[in-house]
Design a protein around this motif. Sequence first.
Motif, PDB file in Angstrom:
ATOM      1  N   THR A 153      37.733   9.183  78.320  1.00 24.00           N
ATOM      2  CA  THR A 153      37.931   8.257  77.408  1.00 24.00           C
ATOM      3  C   THR A 153      38.776   8.884  76.149  1.00 24.00           C
ATOM      4  O   THR A 153      39.465   8.088  75.445  1.00 24.00           O
ATOM      5  N   ALA A 154      38.235   9.955  75.744  1.00 25.26           N
ATOM      6  CA  ALA A 154      38.835  10.719  74.457  1.00 25.26           C
ATOM      7  C   ALA A 154      40.563  10.990  74.738  1.00 25.26           C
ATOM      8  O   ALA A 154      41.183  10.518  73.668  1.00 25.26           O
ATOM      9  N   TYR A 155      40.684  11.341  75.892  1.00 26.67           N
ATOM     10  CA  TYR A 155      42.031  11.660  76.345  1.00 26.67           C
ATOM     11  C   TYR A 155      42.918  10.580  76.132  1.00 26.67           C
ATOM     12  O   TYR A 155      44.131  10.341  75.788  1.00 26.67           O
ATOM     13  N   GLN A 156      42.265   9.405  76.809  1.00 28.98           N
ATOM     14  CA  GLN A 156      43.202   8.206  76.809  1.00 28.98           C
ATOM     15  C   GLN A 156      43.233   7.711  75.559  1.00 28.98           C
ATOM     16  O   GLN A 156      44.474   7.203  75.206  1.00 28.98           O
ATOM     17  N   ASN A 157      42.482   7.873  74.443  1.00 29.44           N
ATOM     18  CA  ASN A 157      42.789   7.447  73.290  1.00 29.44           C
ATOM     19  C   ASN A 157      43.320   8.381  72.307  1.00 29.44           C
ATOM     20  O   ASN A 157      43.490   8.234  71.160  1.00 29.44           O
ATOM     21  N   GLY A 158      44.018   9.552  73.020  1.00 33.17           N
ATOM     22  CA  GLY A 158      44.650  10.445  72.177  1.00 33.17           C
ATOM     23  C   GLY A 158      43.811  11.647  71.459  1.00 33.17           C
ATOM     24  O   GLY A 158      44.564  12.180  70.621  1.00 33.17           O
ATOM     25  N   LYS A 159      42.424  11.479  71.388  1.00 32.48           N
ATOM     26  CA  LYS A 159      41.517  12.230  70.693  1.00 32.48           C
ATOM     27  C   LYS A 159      41.162  13.778  71.021  1.00 32.48           C
ATOM     28  O   LYS A 159      40.784  14.696  70.553  1.00 32.48           O
ATOM     29  N   LEU A 160      41.734  13.998  72.436  1.00 30.95           N
ATOM     30  CA  LEU A 160      41.310  15.275  73.099  1.00 30.95           C
ATOM     31  C   LEU A 160      42.682  15.679  73.668  1.00 30.95           C
ATOM     32  O   LEU A 160      43.386  14.961  74.137  1.00 30.95           O
ATOM     33  N   ASP A 161      42.951  17.070  73.911  1.00 33.68           N
ATOM     34  CA  ASP A 161      44.083  17.520  74.658  1.00 33.68           C
ATOM     35  C   ASP A 161      43.837  17.327  76.342  1.00 33.68           C
ATOM     36  O   ASP A 161      42.696  17.334  76.552  1.00 33.68           O
ATOM     37  N   PHE A 162      44.973  17.526  77.023  1.00 34.75           N
ATOM     38  CA  PHE A 162      44.784  17.408  78.407  1.00 34.75           C
ATOM     39  C   PHE A 162      44.100  18.500  78.941  1.00 34.75           C
ATOM     40  O   PHE A 162      43.660  18.129  80.152  1.00 34.75           O
ATOM     41  N   LEU A 163      44.325  19.799  78.534  1.00 34.89           N
ATOM     42  CA  LEU A 163      43.464  20.657  79.065  1.00 34.89           C
ATOM     43  C   LEU A 163      42.189  20.777  79.160  1.00 34.89           C
ATOM     44  O   LEU A 163      41.346  20.978  79.859  1.00 34.89           O
TER      45      LEU A 163
END
Length: 409
Positions: A364-374
């Motif tokens: 969810t955080a990745y989809q919202n741009g809050k976490l890195d892909f790795l």
Amino acid sequence: MFLIILILLIPLNLFGQEISQNSTLQELLEFSAENNPSLKAKFHSWKASLERVPQVGSLPDPTLSFSYFVKEVETKVGPQKAKLSLSQKFPFFGKLDLAEKVVLKEAESLKQELDWEKVKLFFEVKKAYFELYFSQIQIKISQENLLLLEDILTVTKSKYENNKTSFANLIQTEIQIEKLKDRIKTLNQLLKVRQANLNFLLNRSSNAILPEVKLVFENLTLNKELLKTEILQNPNIKSLEFLVEKEKAKTKLSEKDFYPNFTFGIDYAFTESGTTQLKDDGKDPLMLMFGISVPIWREKYSAKVRESKFRQNSVEQKKQNQLNKFEFETESLFFEIEDSERKITLYENTLIPKEKQNLEVTKTAYQNGKLDFLNLIDAQKTLLEFELNLEMAKTKKAISLAKLKMITN
């Protein structure tokens, strides 16, 4: 001709148990006991040894001989033309009983070897069955993770099209998918090898259909001291005990060689009429015969006794070594079982639920741009690792319990 056609039309499974998609592990064990060639070989060796009992416990064949005198033997009552002899050898008292006992103890040892071969076969079948289960569950978990990665790829493509992630992240996702696909191909190849191994133990063709495998834990009372006492009933130990008894009987039999054997017989001579007027003229004489062997080569017999005693000591040391080995393996298996149970509890109740939660939050955080892909890839890899470790711990526990049952019978 009609009878032959009728027999051919009868389903094959009427002549014996067949393996189906619904066969249980117990049915596989029974099938292996009936069809495994190694077990059959041990069975025939045991049956052959039983046939030696009447051979060694019987007297040697009597000897019937006929002698013809080329030159007649002149006697007072007439010339003797020929002689007929019948003799029987008798071993010293107790020799036949001891020889029979030696063979019986060897047969009892072979019977225990047969039981040990069956116990080992059952363990090998269980081990192959559990390893097949692990291969199947590896493939299932990997395929579920492949779907998860493909879902991540869809999200990454969408983010890349909207300039919210880099092309490198997109390529990295595709690389992870291809690596997992390759791993699934390897696991499928390994699955075929393990199916072939199980079929080999069942004496079936390598590509024969097998039932759906399920993890089954042995119902054992995990009392270390109790199980160690049960090792004494292990067929391998019992086999060596019978070999010790065999060598003891063989020693006593060798000691009997210091005593003589006996021969009893009768001789009948064919006599023609002579020139005398005696009452016994021309009468055929009948003679009783007694013989005794003279065991003068004492060193030879002493060496035979010493040989039997050395063999007895050798078997006793083998038995002690095997007991020590089984006791060590029991300790080692207890550690493996306890370690597996601890890991199962840890992964089922703590690590996997938390990692699943972590993956959802990370996704969810990745989809919202809050976490890195790795971070997302690491979370996915960790979950895959935890799920596989859980199944590995379950499989190890099942195999360890099966081996513990093999040792403690």
